[in-house]
Each structure stands twice: as C-alpha cells, then as structure tokens.
Design a protein around this motif. Structure first.
Motif, PDB file in Angstrom:
ATOM      1  N   ASN A   1      20.910 137.190 -45.064  1.00  0.00           N
ATOM      2  CA  ASN A   1      21.822 136.243 -44.429  1.00  0.00           C
ATOM      3  C   ASN A   1      23.220 136.855 -44.418  1.00  0.00           C
ATOM      4  OD1 ASN A   1      22.635 133.932 -43.132  1.00  0.00           O
ATOM      5  ND2 ASN A   1      22.798 132.710 -44.974  1.00  0.00           N
TER       6      ASN A   1
ATOM      7  N   ARG B   1      19.546 127.763 -38.901  1.00  0.00           N
ATOM      8  CA  ARG B   1      19.487 127.819 -40.367  1.00  0.00           C
ATOM      9  C   ARG B   1      18.810 129.120 -40.784  1.00  0.00           C
ATOM     10  NH1 ARG B   1      23.014 123.984 -41.322  1.00  0.00           N
ATOM     11  NH2 ARG B   1      22.378 124.062 -43.511  1.00  0.00           N
ATOM     12  N   TRP B   2      19.076 129.557 -42.001  1.00  0.00           N
ATOM     13  CA  TRP B   2      18.488 130.811 -42.478  1.00  0.00           C
ATOM     14  C   TRP B   2      17.332 130.548 -43.431  1.00  0.00           C
ATOM     15  CZ3 TRP B   2      18.769 133.564 -47.390  1.00  0.00           C
ATOM     16  CH2 TRP B   2      18.218 134.851 -47.321  1.00  0.00           C
ATOM     17  N   GLY B   3      16.197 131.169 -43.145  1.00  0.00           N
ATOM     18  CA  GLY B   3      15.045 131.123 -44.045  1.00  0.00           C
ATOM     19  C   GLY B   3      14.180 129.897 -43.908  1.00  0.00           C
ATOM     20  N   THR B   4      14.779 128.707 -44.040  1.00  0.00           N
ATOM     21  CA  THR B   4      14.069 127.445 -43.902  1.00  0.00           C
ATOM     22  C   THR B   4      14.975 126.448 -43.186  1.00  0.00           C
ATOM     23  OG1 THR B   4      14.867 126.442 -45.967  1.00  0.00           O
ATOM     24  CG2 THR B   4      12.909 127.868 -46.118  1.00  0.00           C
TER      25      THR B   4
ATOM     26  N   GLY C   1      17.791 125.519 -45.283  1.00  0.00           N
ATOM     27  CA  GLY C   1      18.571 126.622 -45.828  1.00  0.00           C
ATOM     28  C   GLY C   1      20.017 126.588 -45.380  1.00  0.00           C
ATOM     29  N   HIS C   2      20.777 127.575 -45.847  1.00  0.00           N
ATOM     30  CA  HIS C   2      22.169 127.714 -45.423  1.00  0.00           C
ATOM     31  C   HIS C   2      22.224 128.038 -43.930  1.00  0.00           C
ATOM     32  CE1 HIS C   2      23.910 127.514 -49.417  1.00  0.00           C
ATOM     33  NE2 HIS C   2      23.032 128.397 -49.856  1.00  0.00           N
TER      34      HIS C   2
END
Length: 371
Positions: A218, A125-128, A131-132
C-alpha cells in the motif's frame, strides 16, 4: 435506472490468480455489464491458456504478441471498445482490482443522473473492503467545488484526475479526446488521460462505488525516496519522464513546476536523506527522466472513425474569457457557469487578444492530435 450498456476492460500481466478473481467479480455485476475485454500483455504464467477456457460470451480476449506495458494495454482496450463494440461506456481496471457487486451500478447511475460529468471512479480500498484507502489510488479533490454533488442518494466528490483502478467514461468522450497514451508504457498514463477528460467535463469519485485493490504494497504513488524493491526501480525512469508530459498538457507553467520540483525536492532527498537505498541509481533516474520528459511529446491517436470535431477545453474557455473581460472579477459561481455552458466560439469577436488566443489554441490542438 437507465438501460445503458458497459464494457469492462482488464489489463493483465503474469497475475493469473488475481485475474481469475478480478474477472469473476466483474462478471458478477448486478446491472449494466455487457462485455469484458481482457488484454493479456504476453503473460508467461498460463494466462492465455486459462483465457482460452472461458465460455462466457461476454468475455473478449486480446492476447498481445508483445508486452505493451500497462499504458499500451489500456490503449488497446479502449481502441477495441471503440472500434469493435457499441456499448455506451467503458470501465477500466487492473488485474488486481476486485470490484464489489454493485460498484458498476453506482458509477453508471451517477454519470447518468448528473450533467457535465466526464469520468467517474470508485472508492479504492487496499487488501479488503474494510482496509485502508489504497494510497496510490486516492485522487485529489478539486478545490472548493468538490462537494457540489454530495447532497443526493448517490453522492460524488469532484476530483482532478483518476487512476485506471475502476474508472468509467463514455464512448463520446473517447471520440473527443482520443486514446490513452501508449508511449507512457507504465505509470502516469491514467493521470494524463483523465486530465484530458476533465478538461472537457469534470471527474467525480462516486462514494457508494467500492472496489478493492490487491496490490502487493500500500505504497504512495511515485515515492522514489522510500522505494526499497530493486525490481521496481526501472519504473521510475518512466515515472519522471511521463510526469513532465502530463504537466505540459495542462500548461507550460505546470511543466516547469513539475521539472523544477523533481530537481529541487526529490533529487536532494534521494542524495542527502539518511538510509535511502539505491540512491545513485535513483538520482540518475530523476535527472534522466526529467531530461527525456522535456523532449517527450508523442501525438495523441484516435480510434478509427472516432475523432470528434465537437471538442472543447475548459482551460481554454476560462483563459479566453479572462482575455475577453480583463477587468471582470471572476467568482467561483461564474466560473462554474462558464464551465457548464460556454463554448470557445462564444468568445470570438470580443477583442483582438481573445481572437488571437483562440486562433493559436486551434493551431496548437491541430498539431497535438494525430489526424
């Protein structure tokens, strides 16, 4: 649950705050973790001083005297794992990868519970965690067979390759296919290496294993057309050069498709699409990268004392079988059976075409790998 032990490996360069977070998350794994190798690529932000303060005996630090690039860093990490430690598996990640506490246990349990698995990776996942998907780390599922291991307590999806953001493979695999290609320097070394693994035994994304990638953007992988950061442009020269070799190691046909695709599709988009920044620099990188890639062919190296002679190639087995049985209609079930149980030597002596292919393949492999 098995008693297998795992070495995690983090490659870092000038991202001290992220490294601290990444290392803490790795050391917080619930099962299996035995060692953590940190390869410091000559960081200038205090990374070496920080690593000197770590008291955890599981952490092994390698401070490089030069910037090896991501590819060289992972080459060194796998070499250290193979030559200095006795753990069964190695788990690779960047310094901006933050793993969930149970990420490792799901990877190891999947590879231990399923046969013919070459590598496993995590959902990224991206960031968290919520996230996306991290688009640069989304692997392509393999057609038709991707859903084979879905019906279990720890499901996996078959994929064609993986990035080095939470990927795990065995010591035996390192002895069979060698080390990551350090000459790539940056970008694409993970694709080439996991392609090599998947030609011995297939790879899977383990759906319950989750990590977070804290990259700045991202972005899509290798998207030169939409790139707007001038400080990142130099990387695309490596991207296109490395892409050609990665394709060549699948087949000459793949190499031609990769080279022609860059010239026919990406180059015109860079030159003709509206609002493309740095279009002439990008065009030069595409053409130059493809040209250099045609001649770029470094040999694969092995860790000391770890070159196995018991190596097979799925692609070679399937090609030899087609030559041995040219009129047979190949079904997917038959292909899976061959992948799981057939060896190249099993196909010798059927006809001259098959024997000639096997002989030529062995010569090709002898020239490919460094003795």
């Amino acid at each position: 649950m098995s008693n297998k032990q795992v070495t995690a490996a983090i490659v870092t360069y000038n991202r001290l705050d992220l490294l601290k977070e990444s290392l803490a998350a790795v050391l917080n794994q619930t099962e299996y973790l035995s060692h953590v190798i940190v390869v410091n690529n000559l960081s200038t932000d205090g990374t070496a001083a920080y690593l000197d303060t770590i008291q955890d005996e599981r952490v092994i630090v390698y401070n490089s005297t030069e910037n090896l690039g991501g590819a060289g860093g992972f080459n060194k990490a796998v070499q250290l794992f193979a030559e200095k430690l006795d753990d069964e598996y190695v788990w690779l990640m960047d310094d901006d990868t933050i793993v969930e506490p149970d990420a490792l246990v799901h990877l190891v349990d999947f590879i231990e519970d399923n046969e013919h698995v070459g590598f496993v990776n995590s959902v990224v996942r991206w960031g968290t965690k919520d996230g996306h998907p991290s688009w640069m780390n989304v692997p392509a599922p393999r057609g038709f067979t991707w859903q084979s291991p879905l019906n279990s307590d720890n499901p996996g999806v078959e994929v064609v390759n993986s990035t080095f953001v939470s990927v795990l493979f065995s010591r035996q695999m390192v002895s069979m296919i060698g080390l990551p290609q350090k000459e790539y320097f940056i970008w694409g070394d993970d694709m080439e290496y996991t392609n090599r693994i998947a030609d011995v035994n297939r790879g899977y994304t383990v759906l319950k294993s989750v990590v977070v990638h804290k990259s700045k953007e991202n972005s899509m992988p290798g998207d030169i057309v939409r790139e707007v950061d001038a400080s990142r442009l130099w990387r695309y020269a490596y991207e296109f050069r490395n892409r050609i070799l990665t394709a060549r190691r699948i087949s000459k046909r793949d190499m031609r498709h990769s080279a022609l695709g860059a010239i026919r599709f990406e180059l015109p988009r860079v030159l003709l699409k509206r609002n493309v920044k740095y279009r002439w620099q990008k065009a030069k990188m595409i053409v130059g990268g493809v040209w250099r890639g045609i001649w770029f062919n470094p040999k694969i190296e092995f860790a000391a004392g770890m070159q196995s002679s018991d190596v097979r190639s799925i692609n070679a087995i399937l090609r030899a079988y087609q030559l041995a049985h040219p009129t047979e209609r190949m079904t997917l079930d038959r292909e899976i059976e061959l992948i799981n149980h057939c060896q190249l030597e099993d196909l010798k002596g059927i006809n001259q075409a098959t024997d000639r292919f096997i002989m030529d393949y062995k010569v090709q492999m002898a020239n490919k790998f460094k003795k």
